[in-house]
Design an enzyme around this catalytic site. Structure first.
Site: not given
Ligand code: NDP
Ligand code: 8X3
Length: 255
Positions: A35, A153, A189
């Site tokens: 974005r 996932y 998000e």
């Molecule tokens: P968000 O959705 O808030 O952020 C995800 C980020 O990933 C965004 O900045 C998005 O940017 C980027 N992204 C997604 N797809 C693409 C793509 N194809 N190309 C480039 N950038 C991409 O989620 P989180 O901050 O929670 O997630 C971050 C990481 O943490 C992930 O790997 C998630 O699996 C992991 N995680 C999250 C947890 C949770 O509970 N929230 C727990 C454990 C792990 P944009 O859309 O602008 O491309």
């Molecule tokens: C994100 C945490 O519990 O949704 O990785 O898998 S959970």
């Protein structure tokens, strides 16, 4: 010259908070995401608030050519990447395997596994050539355990767990540190994306307890990259106090 950190997925959540935390530590930043408007606004915010220089690279991490072009296009000191945070990722859907949507599976595999590999393949040689660097992979409790509907996932995050272990061995002789961070529930998000913009359903994920924030994870990353050179956190599982593991969350407590 300041140190350089590249954080993927900085338009939201954990990645955005991590970029702020590393700017606080004095890093110059390469921020990425798809974005463009959010990236540009965030770039200006960091430049105003901190003394960091910021390069915003807008690309889709699933596209190997775009990743290569973005990294090959870095000039001079921007190529001296000290820290790579492989954060960009997502969950899509929570269907049982027999009802899963192929397009959801492909999005998760292409982003969480192949995207992380493309980034690492392009940045790791730069680190090896300098004989220093730190890669932080954002895994998940879903990389340690599985839960109903988590199937693909969880598989992608188990892959991240394995890749972290593998890259640590491969780059041992180059002095590259690899830290695998496995968060439980973090309010970002993430659930909105998983439930395809169904906000009510997304909000329910965090009801009845205090989830982690992006800043909580960012603080741990800040800690991990600030340790003395000879110290490496290999693997870190972190959950809210109310969460025992991937499947047990106590929702009767206080927010
Ligand atoms: P968000 O959705 O808030 O952020 C995800 C980020 O990933 C965004 O900045 C998005 O940017 C980027 N992204 C997604 N797809 C693409 C793509 N194809 N190309 C480039 N950038 C991409 O989620 P989180 O901050 O929670 O997630 C971050 C990481 O943490 C992930 O790997 C998630 O699996 C992991 N995680 C999250 C947890 C949770 O509970 N929230 C727990 C454990 C792990 P944009 O859309 O602008 O491309
Ligand atoms: C994100 C945490 O519990 O949704 O990785 O898998 S959970």
């Amino acid at each position: 010259m300041k140190k350089v950190a590249l954080v993927t997925g900085t338009t939201s959540g954990i990645g955005k908070a991590t970029a702020v935390a590393l700017a606080e530590l004095g890093y110059n930043l390469i921020i990425t995401g798809r974005r463009a408007d959010r990236l540009e606004t965030f770039k200006r915010e960091i430049e105003v608030a901190y003394k960091s220089e910021v390069k915003a690279l807008c690309f889709d991490i699933r596209n190997a050519d775009e990743v290569k072009k973005a990294i090959d296009g870095l000039k001079d000191a921007w190529r001296d990447i000290d820290v790579l945070v492989n954060n960009a990722g997502l969950a899509v859907g929570l269907e049982p395997i027999q009802e899963g949507l192929l397009e959801d599976w492909e999005r998760m595999i292409d982003t969480n596994v192949k995207g992380l590999l493309y980034m690492s393949r392009n940045v790791a040689p730069l680190m090896c050539a300098r004989g220093k660097g730190h890669i932080v992979n954002i895994c998940s409790t879903a990389g340690k355990e599985v839960y109903a509907g988590g199937n693909v996932y969880c598989a992608t995050k188990h892959a991240v767990d394995a890749i972290s272990k593998g890259m640590r061995i491969d780059m041992l002789k180059y002095g590259i540190k690899v830290t695998n961070i496995c968060p439980g529930a973090v309010e970002t998000e993430f659930s909105l994306v998983r439930f395809k913009d169904d906000k009510e359903r997304a909000d329910k994920t965090y009801e009845g307890y205090k989830p982690l924030t992006g800043a909580d994870i960012a603080n741990l990353i800040k800690f991990a990259v600030s340790l003395p050179d000879h110290v490496c956190i290999n693997d870190l599982v972190v959950t809210p106090k109310a969460q025992a593991n991937a499947t047990n969350i106590f929702r009767g407590g206080q927010k």
